[in-house]
Write a protein that holds these residues in place. Structure first.
Motif, PDB file in Angstrom:
ATOM      1  N   LEU A   1     -10.366 -11.108  -1.446  1.00 44.36           N
ATOM      2  CA  LEU A   1      -9.817 -11.417  -2.773  1.00 44.36           C
ATOM      3  C   LEU A   1      -8.443 -12.082  -2.716  1.00 44.36           C
ATOM      4  O   LEU A   1      -7.843 -12.354  -3.753  1.00 44.36           O
ATOM      5  CB  LEU A   1      -9.752 -10.134  -3.621  1.00 44.36           C
ATOM      6  N   GLY A   2      -7.930 -12.322  -1.503  1.00 46.06           N
ATOM      7  CA  GLY A   2      -6.631 -13.000  -1.379  1.00 46.06           C
ATOM      8  C   GLY A   2      -5.449 -12.110  -1.754  1.00 46.06           C
ATOM      9  O   GLY A   2      -4.494 -12.557  -2.398  1.00 46.06           O
ATOM     10  N   LEU A   3      -5.506 -10.835  -1.352  1.00 44.56           N
ATOM     11  CA  LEU A   3      -4.479  -9.871  -1.761  1.00 44.56           C
ATOM     12  C   LEU A   3      -3.510  -9.567  -0.617  1.00 44.56           C
ATOM     13  O   LEU A   3      -3.830  -9.774   0.551  1.00 44.56           O
ATOM     14  CB  LEU A   3      -5.145  -8.541  -2.160  1.00 44.56           C
ATOM     15  N   MET A   4      -2.353  -9.016  -0.971  1.00 43.40           N
ATOM     16  CA  MET A   4      -1.475  -8.453   0.043  1.00 43.40           C
ATOM     17  C   MET A   4      -1.928  -7.002   0.276  1.00 43.40           C
ATOM     18  O   MET A   4      -2.288  -6.307  -0.677  1.00 43.40           O
ATOM     19  CB  MET A   4      -0.014  -8.476  -0.429  1.00 43.40           C
ATOM     20  N   HIS A   5      -1.911  -6.569   1.548  1.00 39.35           N
ATOM     21  CA  HIS A   5      -2.357  -5.220   1.895  1.00 39.35           C
ATOM     22  C   HIS A   5      -1.180  -4.358   2.327  1.00 39.35           C
ATOM     23  O   HIS A   5      -0.331  -4.804   3.102  1.00 39.35           O
ATOM     24  CB  HIS A   5      -3.384  -5.312   3.048  1.00 39.35           C
ATOM     25  N   VAL A   6      -1.144  -3.133   1.804  1.00 36.79           N
ATOM     26  CA  VAL A   6      -0.086  -2.189   2.215  1.00 36.79           C
ATOM     27  C   VAL A   6      -0.726  -0.851   2.583  1.00 36.79           C
ATOM     28  O   VAL A   6      -1.458  -0.260   1.775  1.00 36.79           O
ATOM     29  CB  VAL A   6       0.947  -1.970   1.090  1.00 36.79           C
ATOM     30  N   ASP A   7      -0.443  -0.385   3.785  1.00 36.18           N
ATOM     31  CA  ASP A   7      -0.908   0.918   4.272  1.00 36.18           C
ATOM     32  C   ASP A   7       0.268   1.891   4.186  1.00 36.18           C
ATOM     33  O   ASP A   7       1.155   1.875   5.040  1.00 36.18           O
ATOM     34  CB  ASP A   7      -1.400   0.752   5.721  1.00 36.18           C
ATOM     35  N   THR A   8       0.275   2.732   3.151  1.00 38.74           N
ATOM     36  CA  THR A   8       1.439   3.622   2.982  1.00 38.74           C
ATOM     37  C   THR A   8       1.433   4.776   3.991  1.00 38.74           C
ATOM     38  O   THR A   8       2.473   5.387   4.223  1.00 38.74           O
ATOM     39  CB  THR A   8       1.527   4.203   1.552  1.00 38.74           C
ATOM     40  N   GLY A   9       0.254   5.065   4.596  1.00 38.44           N
ATOM     41  CA  GLY A   9       0.245   6.076   5.668  1.00 38.44           C
ATOM     42  C   GLY A   9       1.194   5.649   6.774  1.00 38.44           C
ATOM     43  O   GLY A   9       1.915   6.468   7.354  1.00 38.44           O
ATOM     44  N   SER A  10       1.225   4.335   7.039  1.00 40.93           N
ATOM     45  CA  SER A  10       2.122   3.849   8.106  1.00 40.93           C
ATOM     46  C   SER A  10       3.591   3.988   7.683  1.00 40.93           C
ATOM     47  O   SER A  10       4.462   4.100   8.534  1.00 40.93           O
ATOM     48  CB  SER A  10       1.778   2.415   8.511  1.00 40.93           C
ATOM     49  N   HIS A  11       3.873   4.021   6.371  1.00 41.65           N
ATOM     50  CA  HIS A  11       5.263   4.253   5.926  1.00 41.65           C
ATOM     51  C   HIS A  11       5.701   5.661   6.334  1.00 41.65           C
ATOM     52  O   HIS A  11       6.812   5.858   6.829  1.00 41.65           O
ATOM     53  CB  HIS A  11       5.387   4.127   4.406  1.00 41.65           C
ATOM     54  N   TYR A  12       4.805   6.634   6.083  1.00 40.20           N
ATOM     55  CA  TYR A  12       5.158   8.020   6.443  1.00 40.20           C
ATOM     56  C   TYR A  12       5.225   8.164   7.961  1.00 40.20           C
ATOM     57  O   TYR A  12       6.062   8.905   8.489  1.00 40.20           O
ATOM     58  CB  TYR A  12       4.143   8.998   5.813  1.00 40.20           C
ATOM     59  N   ARG A  13       4.372   7.438   8.667  1.00 40.52           N
ATOM     60  CA  ARG A  13       4.408   7.484  10.130  1.00 40.52           C
ATOM     61  C   ARG A  13       5.714   6.850  10.651  1.00 40.52           C
ATOM     62  O   ARG A  13       6.319   7.339  11.596  1.00 40.52           O
ATOM     63  CB  ARG A  13       3.198   6.735  10.705  1.00 40.52           C
ATOM     64  N   THR A  14       6.146   5.763  10.011  1.00 36.98           N
ATOM     65  CA  THR A  14       7.378   5.083  10.443  1.00 36.98           C
ATOM     66  C   THR A  14       8.585   5.995  10.260  1.00 36.98           C
ATOM     67  O   THR A  14       9.429   6.117  11.155  1.00 36.98           O
ATOM     68  CB  THR A  14       7.548   3.769   9.637  1.00 36.98           C
ATOM     69  N   LEU A  15       8.663   6.671   9.102  1.00 36.68           N
ATOM     70  CA  LEU A  15       9.788   7.594   8.884  1.00 36.68           C
ATOM     71  C   LEU A  15       9.697   8.793   9.828  1.00 36.68           C
ATOM     72  O   LEU A  15      10.715   9.282  10.329  1.00 36.68           O
ATOM     73  CB  LEU A  15       9.837   8.053   7.424  1.00 36.68           C
ATOM     74  N   THR A  16       8.469   9.258  10.092  1.00 35.11           N
ATOM     75  CA  THR A  16       8.290  10.372  11.040  1.00 35.11           C
ATOM     76  C   THR A  16       8.804   9.974  12.420  1.00 35.11           C
ATOM     77  O   THR A  16       9.537  10.725  13.073  1.00 35.11           O
ATOM     78  CB  THR A  16       6.794  10.774  11.111  1.00 35.11           C
ATOM     79  N   CYS A  17       8.449   8.759  12.865  1.00 34.15           N
ATOM     80  CA  CYS A  17       8.931   8.252  14.171  1.00 34.15           C
ATOM     81  C   CYS A  17      10.456   8.226  14.196  1.00 34.15           C
ATOM     82  O   CYS A  17      11.083   8.656  15.164  1.00 34.15           O
ATOM     83  CB  CYS A  17       8.461   6.813  14.410  1.00 34.15           C
ATOM     84  N   ALA A  18      11.058   7.723  13.099  1.00 32.99           N
ATOM     85  CA  ALA A  18      12.523   7.585  13.064  1.00 32.99           C
ATOM     86  C   ALA A  18      13.188   8.956  13.117  1.00 32.99           C
ATOM     87  O   ALA A  18      14.169   9.164  13.838  1.00 32.99           O
ATOM     88  CB  ALA A  18      12.949   6.840  11.797  1.00 32.99           C
ATOM     89  N   LEU A  19      12.643   9.924  12.367  1.00 30.40           N
ATOM     90  CA  LEU A  19      13.260  11.255  12.330  1.00 30.40           C
ATOM     91  C   LEU A  19      13.054  11.991  13.656  1.00 30.40           C
ATOM     92  O   LEU A  19      13.983  12.616  14.172  1.00 30.40           O
ATOM     93  CB  LEU A  19      12.702  12.053  11.153  1.00 30.40           C
ATOM     94  N   LEU A  20      11.861  11.875  14.213  1.00 32.37           N
ATOM     95  CA  LEU A  20      11.631  12.517  15.523  1.00 32.37           C
ATOM     96  C   LEU A  20      12.530  11.866  16.572  1.00 32.37           C
ATOM     97  O   LEU A  20      13.103  12.543  17.427  1.00 32.37           O
ATOM     98  CB  LEU A  20      10.154  12.392  15.938  1.00 32.37           C
ATOM     99  N   GLY A  21      12.682  10.533  16.459  1.00 31.68           N
ATOM    100  CA  GLY A  21      13.537   9.791  17.402  1.00 31.68           C
ATOM    101  C   GLY A  21      14.996  10.234  17.317  1.00 31.68           C
ATOM    102  O   GLY A  21      15.723  10.189  18.313  1.00 31.68           O
ATOM    103  N   SER A  22      15.401  10.691  16.110  1.00 33.86           N
ATOM    104  CA  SER A  22      16.790  11.144  15.970  1.00 33.86           C
ATOM    105  C   SER A  22      16.915  12.639  16.272  1.00 33.86           C
ATOM    106  O   SER A  22      17.968  13.242  16.047  1.00 33.86           O
ATOM    107  CB  SER A  22      17.300  10.860  14.551  1.00 33.86           C
TER     108      SER A  22
END
Ligand code: DC
Length: 220
Positions: A31-52
């Motif tokens: 359909l010519g849409l932009m795709h966003v996977d919000t699960g990866s948003h929570y994973r990205t913040l989890t990585c950052a917090l675990l990394g700190s």
């Protein structure tokens, strides 16, 4: 079919391994849409917090670390990806056994969800500015909390054996039933089928059939 100048928002919710990503990416292509996977948003913040070195139990420290994290977006094909302080983590980090085991704990923290709320809503404007025909966003609370006003809201499901087999095929270590239980029972934005959403059981259809079903629903 929506008229060519009407921007559409599709929300795709459901538990782990129900087929949200494959379906959303297929729809974005078709359909010519932009795709966003919000699960990866929570994973990205989890990585950052675990990394700190901040575990999910340290509420006050988490709020302080969150203040230091600047959110940005990188567009990769049709997918908009979240960056932290300019960096987008690689997929193998986002889907590591440690992140799989921790992400639901972090996702239950209201301050962390608050950090993402306005950002996730703003991605509709980004998709418009980038001339996509619309946005398809997948997650757990997209049709209920992020875009409750969206015209097209779907909730995917599949039996546990089918879902476990899908994860095993991807070579991932992931306790999907335990994660779903935490996601369903948390106070903040729990996993629910949004009121009025169209439910689809993906265990009994091929990916192409699911995409066809959704496209037909939107066109009619
Ligand atoms: O879609 P996923 O399995 O990659 O999501 C990882 C975790 O992120 C999931 O267990 C719960 C959380 N999540 C959430 O709380 N809200 C969303 N909109 C998307 C994901």
């Amino acid at each position: 079919m929506p008229s060519s100048n009407s921007f559409i928002i599709i929300t795709m919710d459901g538990g782990a391994a129900v087929g949200k990503s494959s379906t959303s990416k297929g729809l974005a292509e078709r359909l010519g849409l932009m795709h966003v996977d919000t699960g990866s948003h929570y994973r990205t913040l989890t990585c950052a917090l675990l990394g700190s070195g901040t575990p999910a139990e340290q509420g006050e420290t988490i709020s302080k670390v969150l203040e230091t994290l600047e959110l940005s977006t990188q567009i990769d094909g049709r997918s908009a990806k979240l960056g932290i302080n300019g960096m987008v983590p690689v997929d193998s980090d986002l889907r590591s056994p440690e992140v799989n085991a921790q992400v639901s704990k972090f996702a239950a923290i209201p301050e962390l969800r608050q950090k993402l709320f306005a950002y996730q809503r703003s991605l509709a404007d980004l998709a418009r500015d980038q001339n996509y025909a619309g946005l398809v966003m997948e997650g757990r609370d997209i049709g209920s909390i992020i875009f409750p006003e969206a015209a097209y809201r779907f909730f995917l499901d599949a039996d546990e054996a089918t879902r476990a087999a899908r994860r095993a095929k991807e070579g991932q270590t992931d306790s999907i039933a335990a994660r779903d239980e935490m996601d369903r029972t948390r106070q903040a934005a729990p996993l629910v089928c949004p009121r009025g959403a169209t439910q689809i059981d993906t265990a009994h259809h091929t990916l192409e059939e699911v995409i066809e079903k959704i496209t037909h629903h939107i066109e009619s």
